[in-house]
Design a protein around this motif. Structure first.
Motif, PDB file in Angstrom:
ATOM      1  N   CYS A   1      56.136 -31.061  -3.110  1.00 48.19           N
ATOM      2  CA  CYS A   1      56.593 -31.968  -4.170  1.00 48.19           C
ATOM      3  C   CYS A   1      58.050 -31.694  -4.517  1.00 48.19           C
ATOM      4  O   CYS A   1      58.574 -30.609  -4.209  1.00 48.19           O
TER       5      CYS A   1
ATOM      6  N   VAL B   1      48.299 -35.563  -6.105  1.00 49.90           N
ATOM      7  CA  VAL B   1      49.404 -36.348  -6.656  1.00 49.90           C
ATOM      8  C   VAL B   1      50.424 -35.412  -7.280  1.00 49.90           C
ATOM      9  O   VAL B   1      50.070 -34.507  -8.052  1.00 49.90           O
TER      10      VAL B   1
ATOM     11  N   SER C   1      53.160 -34.464  -9.892  1.00 57.76           N
ATOM     12  CA  SER C   1      53.475 -34.887 -11.257  1.00 57.76           C
ATOM     13  C   SER C   1      54.340 -33.833 -11.919  1.00 57.76           C
ATOM     14  O   SER C   1      54.325 -32.656 -11.538  1.00 57.76           O
TER      15      SER C   1
ATOM     16  N   GLU D   1      51.336 -38.942   3.336  1.00 61.87           N
ATOM     17  CA  GLU D   1      51.332 -38.932   1.885  1.00 61.87           C
ATOM     18  C   GLU D   1      50.548 -37.723   1.374  1.00 61.87           C
ATOM     19  O   GLU D   1      49.618 -37.243   2.028  1.00 61.87           O
TER      20      GLU D   1
ATOM     21  N   THR E   1      48.399 -37.591  -0.870  1.00 58.92           N
ATOM     22  CA  THR E   1      46.992 -37.917  -1.113  1.00 58.92           C
ATOM     23  C   THR E   1      46.157 -37.815   0.158  1.00 58.92           C
ATOM     24  O   THR E   1      44.933 -37.810   0.091  1.00 58.92           O
TER      25      THR E   1
END
Length: 489
Positions: A89, A99, A101, A144, A146
């Motif tokens: 990330c 995900v 965040s 991705e 996910t």
């Protein structure tokens, strides 16, 4: 004229060199974007407290993961100066349920994580993420987030080793991943813990998928042929075996492509049930072959029962259900991770086959059935060989049944051997050489539908049978047409 041409060529070379500038001895995957770094008077750069010399910097106009053109920007080879780790990330983010965040101030302040690094000399050291390692935030993944699966290093089955050169060794299958193939990321777990875990993309199982689908189609074709022709007990049992194998392949295909994530545990237990039932039908077939080939022996008389197909069904489905029930109870009750089957854990909708618990719930019963089948096959082979030799001595043509027994034996011995290799590969799973060698047997097991179709359908007697049926059907149609013509006249 020559002077002008020389100056033009030199200028063109300099422009080309500038466009394709690379840091000598440094792969682009070992660099970071220095656009926001502080430039010093000696042309070096200060990036997150690390001094990067000018000779370890260069301008790039391509993405780190491809040759796609991007805006020209400066990059520095930080991994030559300090051990690098690649995060999934962007900066100051955490991963929750796949995900990325933003982290809260509380999470940021509490984030003081460390990572075990195996050095080139083999020693293990603990490095602080903030102080001792250089985090690469801007290297894109090939999928991705996910669609990634993670390895929770707290579980024994999902241990991994991170090396000083950036590679990662995954313990459960002994596969080494390059920095391109994985990333690390602080992961927020449901119990409130934040741990650094390894994430990697789900590799598309193209080869296994193609073989599995072809095998399933061949199973359906073979089932159709046997429903039209084979009405004896062995033929009926073979149909049941193929149906169970088809269903097992179906749930395995769901797992390969993560289709069953919404009903993961249910799919895992259903797949387990049908695979165990397929093995049990294989044992029934091996027993029937022995009974039919040697009707006068005491063992054959002992194994023979009335209402044979009904009793075989009761035996197979009840025992498969019992195996599934015991596995389900162990999955819910057993607290020791090493002895828990862990169906549906680790992102796989299947029984865990990496620990010794698999020997208790999966490979152990499989081994017992394979041993029983082998004994029945050997006894049947001995009888068939003796019977054929007797017919040859008498100069008589062997009965057609002996040819059928021989044909069945060839393929069920082959299938028994392939499942035996599956057990051996499980026992040798810690050795990388044997893992690569037995990977071939995975494809053999997946292609059993193809083997059955080629061996039992694409044979001379079966093709002649269908040819005769086609000729009779055509002759009947011609006769009906002739009668209609006579009536019209």
């Amino acid at each position: 004229m020559w002077v002008l041409l020389s100056l033009f060529v030199i200028g063109l070379l300099l422009m080309t060199q500038k466009t394709n500038a690379e840091i000598i001895g440094c792969n682009i995957v070992d660099t970071v974007d220095l656009s926001s770094a502080q430039k010093l008077s000696n042309e070096s750069y200060l990036y997150e407290g690390l001094l990067i010399p000018a000779d370890l910097t260069a301008e790039y106009d391509i993405r780190p993961d491809s040759q796609e053109k991007v805006t020209r920007h400066l990059r520095g080879c930080v991994c030559k100066e300090r051990t690098c780790v690649r995060f999934c990330c962007p900066r100051n983010q955490i991963m929750k349920n796949g995900v990325c965040s933003n982290m809260t101030d509380t999470e940021l302040n509490a984030l003081d994580l460390s990572l075990n690094i195996t050095l080139d000399n083999g020693s293990l050291v603990k490095r602080k993420i903030k102080n001792d390692l250089m985090v690469q935030w801007d290297l894109p993944m090939s999928c991705e987030t996910t669609k990634m699966f993670y390895l929770d290093n707290r579980e024994k089955s999902y241990k991994y080793t991170v090396f000083e050169n950036g590679t990662l060794l995954r313990h459960f299958d002994m596969v080494t991943l390059s920095k391109w193939e994985y990333c690390l990321q602080p992961h927020f777990f449901g119990d409130g813990n934040i741990q650094i875990v390894s994430h990697s993309c789900l590799a598309p199982q193209i080869g296994q998928t193609i073989v599995t689908i072809i095998s399933m189609i061949c199973l359906l074709l073979t089932i159709s042929v046997y429903l039209m022709g084979q009405r004896n007990l062995v033929g009926k049992c073979l149909i049941c075996y193929m149906v169970c194998l088809f269903m097992g392949y179906l749930f395995l295909l769901f797992d390969l492509w993560k289709i069953s994530q919404g009903f993961c545990m249910t799919a895992g237990f259903l797949g387990y049930f049908f695979i165990m039932a397929a093995f049990l039908w294989l044992s029934v077939i091996s027993r029937e072959l022995y009974i039919n080939s040697n009707t006068n022996s005491f063992l054959a008389q002992f194994l023979r029962t009335n209402h044979r197909f009904l009793t075989r069904n009761i035996y197979v489905w009840s025992v498969a259900l019992a195996f599934t029930g015991v596995t389900y109870l162990a999955n819910e009750i057993v607290e020791d991770e090493e002895w828990n089957p862990r169906v549906g854990s680790g992102g796989q909708c299947w029984i865990n086959t990496q620990d010794w618990s698999a020997m208790v719930y999966f490979y152990g019963p499989m081994l017992l059935i394979v041993v029983f089948n082998t004994i029945m096959f050997i006894l049947t082979v001995i009888f068939v060989v003796k019977a054929r030799s007797e017919y040859l001595k008498r100069k008589q043509k062997p009965l057609e049944g002996l040819y059928n027994f021989t044909l069945f034996l060839r393929f069920f011995i082959l299938m028994g051997l392939s499942w035996s290799f599956e057990i051996i590969s499980y026992l040798a799973r810690a050795n990388p050489f044997w893992i690569d060698l037995f990977r071939v047997t995975d494809y053999i097991n997946l292609s059993q539908g193809i083997i059955i179709f080629v061996g039992l359908v694409l044979k001379r007697t079966t093709l002649q049978h269908f040819k005769k049926r086609s000729e009779k059907r055509q002759a009947l149609q011609n006769m009906i047409q002739l009668e209609n013509m006579n009536l019209d006249q």
